[in-house]
Design an enzyme around this catalytic site. Structure first.
Site, PDB file in Angstrom:
ATOM      1  N   PHE A   1      -3.230  -4.073 -12.007  1.00  0.00           N
ATOM      2  CA  PHE A   1      -3.499  -2.725 -11.522  1.00  0.00           C
ATOM      3  C   PHE A   1      -2.185  -1.957 -11.555  1.00  0.00           C
ATOM      4  O   PHE A   1      -1.252  -2.260 -10.811  1.00  0.00           O
ATOM      5  CB  PHE A   1      -4.060  -2.704 -10.106  1.00  0.00           C
TER       6      PHE A   1
ATOM      7  N   ASP B   1       6.523  -4.023 -12.333  1.00  0.00           N
ATOM      8  CA  ASP B   1       5.890  -2.994 -11.509  1.00  0.00           C
ATOM      9  C   ASP B   1       6.002  -3.429 -10.047  1.00  0.00           C
ATOM     10  O   ASP B   1       5.225  -4.248  -9.569  1.00  0.00           O
ATOM     11  CB  ASP B   1       4.426  -2.825 -11.924  1.00  0.00           C
TER      12      ASP B   1
ATOM     13  N   LYS C   1       5.544   4.618  -4.022  1.00  0.00           N
ATOM     14  CA  LYS C   1       5.021   4.423  -2.676  1.00  0.00           C
ATOM     15  C   LYS C   1       6.104   4.520  -1.606  1.00  0.00           C
ATOM     16  O   LYS C   1       6.457   5.593  -1.168  1.00  0.00           O
ATOM     17  CB  LYS C   1       4.219   3.130  -2.611  1.00  0.00           C
TER      18      LYS C   1
END
Length: 410
Positions: free
Chosen positions: A146, A231, A260
């Protein structure tokens, strides 16, 4: 139309349902205020936030240092665009690069933008440095990944919910099983420019690979002249007990993707971080973002970097994560509905026996007990509380999860 029995929550949700595209299925709670690890809804009920906005609120809601940095910058200048320099961006980039032992930063806004940026950088590096023929570059990704929901990113997703009905899909990607070094080795060819992976797969259910996997990927990519792109958008910036989760196994990728928590829970901030021999392939005009690197984002991001530089939050995540994991492992041993626990630091995935309940049902019952968590892939729930959570609060979470499972068992 409302009735006398409608609550503030009902009315707020009705307005959202009538006005918003239905691309999310949130729990029926309407947050009004928040502080530290707790949020309060429109009716005054308090909840322990065990999602932390998918790790975007690692430092807690409204951390005083981050709020102060944002307020100070709001009084000065918030947006200039990269058409000009600003006095916050240079220090932010310099200190973020130093935190990760790299040389350069490409600032963006969202995690998906960081991923898209890295794809462009990897392809340009492949053509300009490695010598891959134009339009032939391949990037290897992992099954169960994801990385976001843009059209390019969902092109290499194997999650039908994210992918179905959004084609045609972008070519140039090859997917191999997560954790399978032999499959990765077979997939690499002369046109491969990068391997893009999550050091810990978050949306898949906090899947932690064997400790040998990432070092093997690093060795293989180095040997075959292929970039390794990590990531760390959810896993990074203190969440797993290290600055980035790659540190847990001593691996240094060519590019880190951050997002984030880099915005401190205040503004969207993301970045690609690497060395000059890779990020230096970009030329003026080839890539950009109106808001990427804006003064407000850079000021908040700089304060985030300085907070991480002390090591305090990484240590808290490690110590508190061990406490949480101990409680959850004991709960699994009780054989009342937890069938597996995985994780690192303050980030865990808990598999619930699907014959007992779905992850959604468990999260709804936890919500009614004052705890907010998120389900994924049917019967898995994730816990990722802010790093300012306390030991007593974590013990309470385990106790309440036990009570929910016993309740479900009747």
């Amino acid at each position: 139309m409302t009735t006398s029995t409608d609550t503030s929550t009902d009315r707020a949700i009705a307005v959202e349902d009538a006005s918003l595209a239905h691309n999310y299925h949130p729990l029926p709670i309407v947050v009004a205020t928040a502080e530290g690890a707790w949020v309060t809804d429109v009716e005054g009920h308090r909840y322990l936030d065990c999602l932390a906005a998918y790790s975007a609120v690692n430092f807690g809601h409204g951390h005083p240092r981050l709020v102060e940095a944002a307020k100070a910058q709001l009084d000065r200048v918030t947006l200039t665009s990269r058409a000009f320099h600003n006095d916050q961006l240079g220090p932010f980039a310099q200190e973020l690069a130093a935190l990760l032992g790299k040389q350069m930063v490409l600032p963006m806004n969202t995690g998906a933008e960081a991923v898209e940026s890295a794809i462009k950088v990897a392809r340009a590096w492949g053509y300009r440095v490695k010598g891959v023929a134009q339009n032939a570059a391949k990037i290897i990704v992992m099954d169960g990944n994801f990385h976001g929901r843009t059209t390019t990113i969902i092109s290499f997703s194997n999650d039908p919910e994210a992918r179905a009905d959004f084609g045609p899909y972008t070519p140039g990607f090859v997917s191999v099983p997560y954790g399978d070094v032999d499959a990765l080795a077979r997939a690499i060819d002369d046109d491969t420019v990068a391997v893009l992976l999550e050091p810990i797969q978050g949306e898949a259910g906090v899947v932690v690979p064997d400790p040998s996997f990432l070092p093997a990927v690093r060795a293989l990519t180095t040997e075959r002249t292929v970039l390794m792109i990590a990531d760390e958008i959810q896993a990074g910036l203190g969440r797993t007990g290290a600055t980035v989760s790659s540190d847990l196994v001593g691996v240094v990728p060519d590019l880190y993707l951050l997002g984030k928590a880099l915005g401190g829970g205040i503004v969207p901030v993301s970045a690609v971080v690497g060395d000059r021999d890779v990020l230096g392939v970009l030329r003026p005009g080839e890539h950009g973002s109106t808001f990427g690197g804006n003064p407000l984002a850079a000021a908040v991001g700089l304060e985030v970097v300085r907070m991480l530089a002390t090591g305090e939050f990484q240590k808290r995540a490690s110590v508190l994560g061990a406490r949480l994991r101990s409680g959850l492992d004991a709960l699994e041993a009780e054989a009342i509905g937890v069938v597996a626990v995985r994780g690192a630091g303050l980030w865990v995935g808990i598999d619930i026996d699907p014959a007992l309940a779905s992850g959604r049902e468990v999260c709804e019952r936890l919500m009614r007990r004052g705890i907010l968590a998120k389900d994924t892939h049917g019967s898995t729930i994730r816990l990722a509380p802010p790093l300012v959570v306390t030991e007593d609060e974590l013990d309470w979470v385990v106790s309440e999860l036990r009570a929910v499972l016993q309740e479900l068992r009747g």
